[in-house]
Design a protein around this motif. Structure first.
Motif, PDB file in Angstrom:
ATOM      1  N   ASP A   1     103.504  18.382  87.757  1.00 48.12           N
ATOM      2  CA  ASP A   1     103.766  16.951  87.617  1.00 48.12           C
ATOM      3  C   ASP A   1     103.068  16.473  86.351  1.00 48.12           C
ATOM      4  OD1 ASP A   1     103.796  14.149  87.743  1.00 48.12           O
ATOM      5  OD2 ASP A   1     103.687  14.137  89.932  1.00 48.12           O
ATOM      6  N   GLU A   2     103.847  16.136  85.340  1.00 53.02           N
ATOM      7  CA  GLU A   2     103.284  15.729  84.053  1.00 53.02           C
ATOM      8  C   GLU A   2     103.123  14.221  83.941  1.00 53.02           C
ATOM      9  OE1 GLU A   2     102.189  17.994  82.206  1.00 53.02           O
ATOM     10  OE2 GLU A   2     103.229  19.782  82.933  1.00 53.02           O
ATOM     11  N   SER A   3     103.306  13.491  85.042  1.00 51.50           N
ATOM     12  CA  SER A   3     103.251  12.026  84.983  1.00 51.50           C
ATOM     13  C   SER A   3     101.837  11.479  84.866  1.00 51.50           C
ATOM     14  CB  SER A   3     103.908  11.437  86.236  1.00 51.50           C
ATOM     15  OG  SER A   3     103.109  11.697  87.386  1.00 51.50           O
ATOM     16  N   GLY A   4     100.848  12.299  85.148  1.00 46.23           N
ATOM     17  CA  GLY A   4      99.470  11.843  85.141  1.00 46.23           C
ATOM     18  C   GLY A   4      98.963  11.444  86.507  1.00 46.23           C
ATOM     19  N   ALA A   5      99.821  11.515  87.510  1.00 52.88           N
ATOM     20  CA  ALA A   5      99.393  11.201  88.870  1.00 52.88           C
ATOM     21  C   ALA A   5      98.387  12.238  89.353  1.00 52.88           C
ATOM     22  CB  ALA A   5     100.595  11.166  89.807  1.00 52.88           C
ATOM     23  N   SER A   6      97.455  11.795  90.189  1.00 52.91           N
ATOM     24  CA  SER A   6      96.458  12.708  90.732  1.00 52.91           C
ATOM     25  C   SER A   6      97.076  13.571  91.827  1.00 52.91           C
ATOM     26  CB  SER A   6      95.287  11.920  91.311  1.00 52.91           C
ATOM     27  OG  SER A   6      94.441  12.772  92.065  1.00 52.91           O
ATOM     28  N   PRO A   7      96.702  14.859  91.889  1.00 56.33           N
ATOM     29  CA  PRO A   7      97.168  15.698  93.005  1.00 56.33           C
ATOM     30  C   PRO A   7      96.806  15.132  94.366  1.00 56.33           C
ATOM     31  CG  PRO A   7      96.229  17.058  91.272  1.00 56.33           C
ATOM     32  CD  PRO A   7      95.931  15.633  90.902  1.00 56.33           C
ATOM     33  N   ASN A   8      95.762  14.315  94.418  1.00 56.27           N
ATOM     34  CA  ASN A   8      95.373  13.690  95.681  1.00 56.27           C
ATOM     35  C   ASN A   8      96.373  12.629  96.139  1.00 56.27           C
ATOM     36  OD1 ASN A   8      93.020  15.066  96.320  1.00 56.27           O
ATOM     37  ND2 ASN A   8      91.736  13.726  95.071  1.00 56.27           N
ATOM     38  N   ASP A   9      97.172  12.128  95.198  1.00 56.76           N
ATOM     39  CA  ASP A   9      98.050  10.995  95.502  1.00 56.76           C
ATOM     40  C   ASP A   9      99.511  11.391  95.631  1.00 56.76           C
ATOM     41  OD1 ASP A   9      95.816   9.346  95.380  1.00 56.76           O
ATOM     42  OD2 ASP A   9      96.056   9.009  93.216  1.00 56.76           O
ATOM     43  N   THR A  10      99.817  12.680  95.687  1.00 54.26           N
ATOM     44  CA  THR A  10     101.204  13.102  95.830  1.00 54.26           C
ATOM     45  C   THR A  10     101.357  13.998  97.053  1.00 54.26           C
ATOM     46  OG1 THR A  10     100.857  15.025  94.387  1.00 54.26           O
ATOM     47  CG2 THR A  10     101.624  13.003  93.344  1.00 54.26           C
ATOM     48  N   ASP A  11     102.582  14.096  97.543  1.00 55.64           N
ATOM     49  CA  ASP A  11     102.883  14.990  98.655  1.00 55.64           C
ATOM     50  C   ASP A  11     104.252  15.596  98.424  1.00 55.64           C
ATOM     51  OD1 ASP A  11     104.756  13.016  99.372  1.00 55.64           O
ATOM     52  OD2 ASP A  11     103.355  12.082 100.769  1.00 55.64           O
ATOM     53  N   LEU A  12     104.784  16.266  99.455  1.00 57.97           N
ATOM     54  CA  LEU A  12     106.030  17.009  99.308  1.00 57.97           C
ATOM     55  C   LEU A  12     107.183  16.126  98.839  1.00 57.97           C
ATOM     56  CD1 LEU A  12     107.134  19.895  99.711  1.00 57.97           C
ATOM     57  CD2 LEU A  12     107.781  19.225 102.031  1.00 57.97           C
ATOM     58  N   SER A  13     107.143  14.843  99.175  1.00 58.06           N
ATOM     59  CA  SER A  13     108.219  13.938  98.762  1.00 58.06           C
ATOM     60  C   SER A  13     108.235  13.721  97.247  1.00 58.06           C
ATOM     61  CB  SER A  13     108.091  12.597  99.485  1.00 58.06           C
ATOM     62  OG  SER A  13     106.890  11.940  99.110  1.00 58.06           O
TER      63      SER A  13
ATOM     64  N   ASP B   1      80.635  22.910  87.087  1.00 61.99           N
ATOM     65  CA  ASP B   1      81.046  21.967  86.040  1.00 61.99           C
ATOM     66  C   ASP B   1      82.451  21.442  86.287  1.00 61.99           C
ATOM     67  OD1 ASP B   1      78.624  22.334  84.776  1.00 61.99           O
ATOM     68  OD2 ASP B   1      79.376  23.880  83.413  1.00 61.99           O
ATOM     69  N   PHE B   2      83.361  22.337  86.650  1.00 64.41           N
ATOM     70  CA  PHE B   2      84.733  21.904  86.914  1.00 64.41           C
ATOM     71  C   PHE B   2      84.805  21.025  88.158  1.00 64.41           C
ATOM     72  CE2 PHE B   2      86.051  25.606  84.234  1.00 64.41           C
ATOM     73  CZ  PHE B   2      86.848  24.914  83.343  1.00 64.41           C
ATOM     74  N   ASP B   3      84.007  21.367  89.152  1.00 67.44           N
ATOM     75  CA  ASP B   3      84.041  20.606  90.392  1.00 67.44           C
ATOM     76  C   ASP B   3      83.557  19.167  90.189  1.00 67.44           C
ATOM     77  OD1 ASP B   3      84.612  20.572  93.170  1.00 67.44           O
ATOM     78  OD2 ASP B   3      82.486  20.786  93.639  1.00 67.44           O
ATOM     79  N   GLU B   4      82.662  18.981  89.235  1.00 65.50           N
ATOM     80  CA  GLU B   4      82.133  17.650  88.956  1.00 65.50           C
ATOM     81  C   GLU B   4      83.011  16.843  88.006  1.00 65.50           C
ATOM     82  OE1 GLU B   4      78.274  18.480  87.464  1.00 65.50           O
ATOM     83  OE2 GLU B   4      77.478  19.189  89.404  1.00 65.50           O
ATOM     84  N   SER B   5      83.993  17.495  87.404  1.00 64.14           N
ATOM     85  CA  SER B   5      84.849  16.825  86.429  1.00 64.14           C
ATOM     86  C   SER B   5      86.009  16.097  87.112  1.00 64.14           C
ATOM     87  CB  SER B   5      85.408  17.846  85.434  1.00 64.14           C
ATOM     88  OG  SER B   5      86.389  17.260  84.601  1.00 64.14           O
ATOM     89  N   ASP B   6      86.425  14.986  86.530  1.00 62.65           N
ATOM     90  CA  ASP B   6      87.584  14.240  87.039  1.00 62.65           C
ATOM     91  C   ASP B   6      88.896  14.787  86.490  1.00 62.65           C
ATOM     92  OD1 ASP B   6      85.936  12.508  88.445  1.00 62.65           O
ATOM     93  OD2 ASP B   6      85.749  11.116  86.747  1.00 62.65           O
ATOM     94  N   ASP B   7      88.828  15.798  85.623  1.00 63.07           N
ATOM     95  CA  ASP B   7      90.033  16.308  84.961  1.00 63.07           C
ATOM     96  C   ASP B   7      90.534  17.609  85.560  1.00 63.07           C
ATOM     97  OD1 ASP B   7      89.967  14.190  83.109  1.00 63.07           O
ATOM     98  OD2 ASP B   7      88.511  15.277  81.863  1.00 63.07           O
TER      99      ASP B   7
END
Length: 662
Positions: free
Chosen positions: A235-247, A553-559
């Protein structure tokens, strides 16, 4: 040592060790440090007798150079040994392919070194004792030092094979395994240091990803696993993986994967390393598949059933066996796959042994002499990516290709015979009742007719032989030690059948019939730091196997997202038990008390692992112990870091054997 052998020799640097592992990890150790020895094999004392062995004992520890955590682990153990004053240690590191070939050579056991390597177990508890300690696995995976103990072999076998009670009663099976763990704790052929977490780090454009307990199937599982309703997309829209689902699922795109080692082989029966198995998993499939909890599902088989069982022992095949010669090293003189060796024969002690080969196994089955019979009904119309239709003949010939392969010991520890019933039905027979039969009997991959007849190791683009399977991807391009590229299989069989028509599937109606990501690009980047930088620089989308400090380091990053699950993977060292003085189990027990498991987990792995107080992790405990808490209470003291007890044991060895102490 040839020039193309990429090797580095390291004598311990205490300052660097303390910086990397933390002073708390070695602060409690007594004695003084000294520079490493010459590592010349046989405990650093040549090939002579007792009068040539002296303490401090020179010993060389070895591991692969491209795993920073493992190198640091070995250095910490080596320093722990040094600090007692009884050892002079050196650490030798090798490029991965060189190292794996080195330690799997059967002659390696005579060199007197202590190897460290990682292994991925399975849901079968036996994979945490069998691979390391069963004599049949010497030179295959991963009995590196020639452990050969007939009593232990029988105990390992008895916890899985030959008993309907063991097969049907997990508690009885667990009790049998408890005896194995107790014997291993006493004999101490190996020291498992820790059980890892399987972790994957991904950019924010990777959605729906989930980790899996085993390294070799992390990506194939994440991309598409209907039994767990698992699918990943981009998903290249910039949406967070936390905010999407199968739909929100999106089709297409290219997933760029960073892998930490070269793909050594695309030929499944002739490769044992994790990266090769991972690369093959996009292409080849088997009769069954397994979810993240270890439950087995039909896959290329539409259905399967246990048709019959017979409570027999392997001696029941005696009347069908042939007699073959055995040399002084116990090598059996036959080019045929040995399916069963007579339990009463010893190829080392006897000039001749009785064995069952595939031809005689077929005769036994014809007379209804077998342990188990499973029947597999294939999906009709399944095609390989070249359009060849899958039939029972493919299944039969595929299993036969595993005969005398690099995986023959694991395959034919259970399989007796396979036969075609009709065009879409096969029967697989087990030698004896097998508690792991449902999982292990169909544990092979399926090849086209041409591939099934290929020479060992020949299925490889380096041999101008492109691998072809029924899987969801096809190999599009490959450059040795650089990359492998795949594209989605437009002829994937599940697209025609539909997941909703799989009898066991009860997921959502919009669950996709195949992976939705169009292309895979596997970038081979052995260096962890370089692979981490590639992820940060958006040169790859996802990777595994990063160092624990990097994971923090990765776990603490928002990216980025870090996906983790308790794994079946573990690291271990093995002792050269046939090389004096390591033939004395007290010395092996002593060094085991010098393995600082808590420091390894906290200081090296930063908590991304768990201490191996027993030899069995959580995912295999269901049938692997009758009472895990009781087992841990009993065995943990033998694995505690205890330099004082180690010194007592070493002093006993020195005094009883008359070794001089300089």
């Amino acid at each position: 040592m040839s020039q193309d052998t990429k090797r580095s020799s390291k004598v311990l640097n205490r300052r660097r060790l303390l910086q990397g592992a933390g002073a708390a990890g070695v602060a409690a150790l007594a004695g003084c440090s000294s520079n490493g020895g010459n590592g010349n094999g046989n405990g650093g004392n040549g090939n002579g007798g007792t009068d040539q062995i002296q303490f401090p004992l020179e010993i060389q520890l070895e591991t692969n150079a491209d795993n920073d955590d493992r190198v640091q682990l070995v250095e910490l153990i080596a320093e722990s040994m040094e600090q007692t004053g009884y050892f002079e240690t050196s650490v030798e590191t090798y490029e991965w392919n060189t190292y794996s070939g080195r330690v799997l050579d059967t002659e390696y056991a005579d060199e007197g070194h202590i190897p460290c390597i990682g292994l991925s177990g399975t849901f079968n508890p036996g994979s945490f004792c069998d691979a390391l300690h069963h004599s049949s696995n010497h030179g295959q995976c991963c009995n590196l030092v020639g452990v050969s103990n007939a009593e232990l072999d029988d105990m390992i076998d008895s916890a899985r094979f030959g008993s309907t009670e063991i097969a049907e009663d997990p508690e009885a099976r667990g009790a049998a395994y408890d005896e194995v763990w107790r014997m291993l704790a006493d004999e101490r052929y190996s020291s498992i240091t820790h059980f890892g977490l399987n972790t994957a780090v991904a950019n924010m454009n990777v959605h729906g990803f989930a980790s899996y307990p085993f390294d070799e199937t992390v990506y194939s599982y994440a991309l598409h696993a209907p039994f767990d309703e698992q699918v990943a997309w981009l998903d290249e829209s910039g949406a967070s993986p936390n905010d999407t689902d199968l739909s929100d699922l999106q089709e297409g795109g290219t997933l760029r994967v960073g892998v930490g080692a070269n793909i050594d082989s695309f030929d499944p029966p002739y490769s044992t390393d994790t990266t090769s198995t991972m690369a093959q998993g996009f292409i080849f499939e088997g009769l069954t598949a397994t979810d993240a909890e270890g439950i087995v599902y039909p896959w290329l088989a539409e259905s399967y059933e246990l048709v019959d069982t017979n409570d027999i022992e392997r001696v029941a095949y005696e009347d069908y066996m042939i007699t073959v010669d055995a040399d002084e090293d116990g090598v059996i003189d036959t080019e045929e796959q040995v399916i069963v060796q007579h339990p009463e024969d010893d190829p080392v002690a006897d000039d001749e042994v009785r064995v069952l080969t595939p031809e005689e196994a077929a005769d036994a089955v014809a007379d209804d002499v077998f342990g188990m019979q499973y029947r597999y009904e294939l999906h009709e119309g399944v095609e390989f990516s070249n359009g060849e239709e899958l039939t029972a003949e493919h299944v039969v010939n595929s299993l036969r290709r595993y005969e005398n392969s690099d995986l023959s010991a694991q395959t034919f520890d259970s399989v007796l015979h396979i036969e075609e019933v009709d065009e879409y039905t096969v029967d697989i027979f087990g030698q004896v009742v097998d508690a792991e039969g449902e999982r292990e009997l169909p544990g092979f991959l399926i090849f086209t007719e041409e591939q099934a007849q290929a020479e060992g190791g020949e299925i490889d683009p380096r041999q101008e032989f492109t691998p072809i399977g029924t899987g969801p991807y096809v190999l599009d391009d490959f450059s040795d030690e650089q990359f492998a590229e795949y594209e989605r299989n437009d002829n994937y069989w599940l697209e025609d059948i539909g997941v909703e028509n799989l009898e066991w599937f009860d997921g959502p109606s919009d669950f996709p019939n195949a992976p939705v990501i169009e292309r895979l690009e596997l970038e081979i980047i052995p260096d962890n730091a370089t692979r981490s930088a590639a992820l940060q620089n958006d040169e790859i989308d996802v990777t595994t196997g990063l160092t624990s400090a990097t994971l923090d380091d990765f776990d603490e990053s928002d990216d980025f997202f870090v996906y983790s699950v308790e794994a079946g993977g573990y690291d271990y060292i093995q002792y050269p038990l046939d090389v004096e003085p390591w033939d004395d189990k007290r010395l092996r027990q002593a060094v085991n008390h010098l393995v600082p498991r808590e420091a390894i987990v906290s200081n090296i792995f930063a908590g991304w692992a768990s201490e191996a107080w027993t030899d069995i992790p959580e995912l295999a405990r269901g049938a692997g112990t009758a009472d895990f808490d009781a087992l841990e209470d009993e065995i943990r003291p033998t694995n505690e870091f205890d330099p004082e007890r180690a010194a007592e044991l070493i002093e006993e060895v020195i005094e009883d054997r008359g070794y001089p102490m300089n």
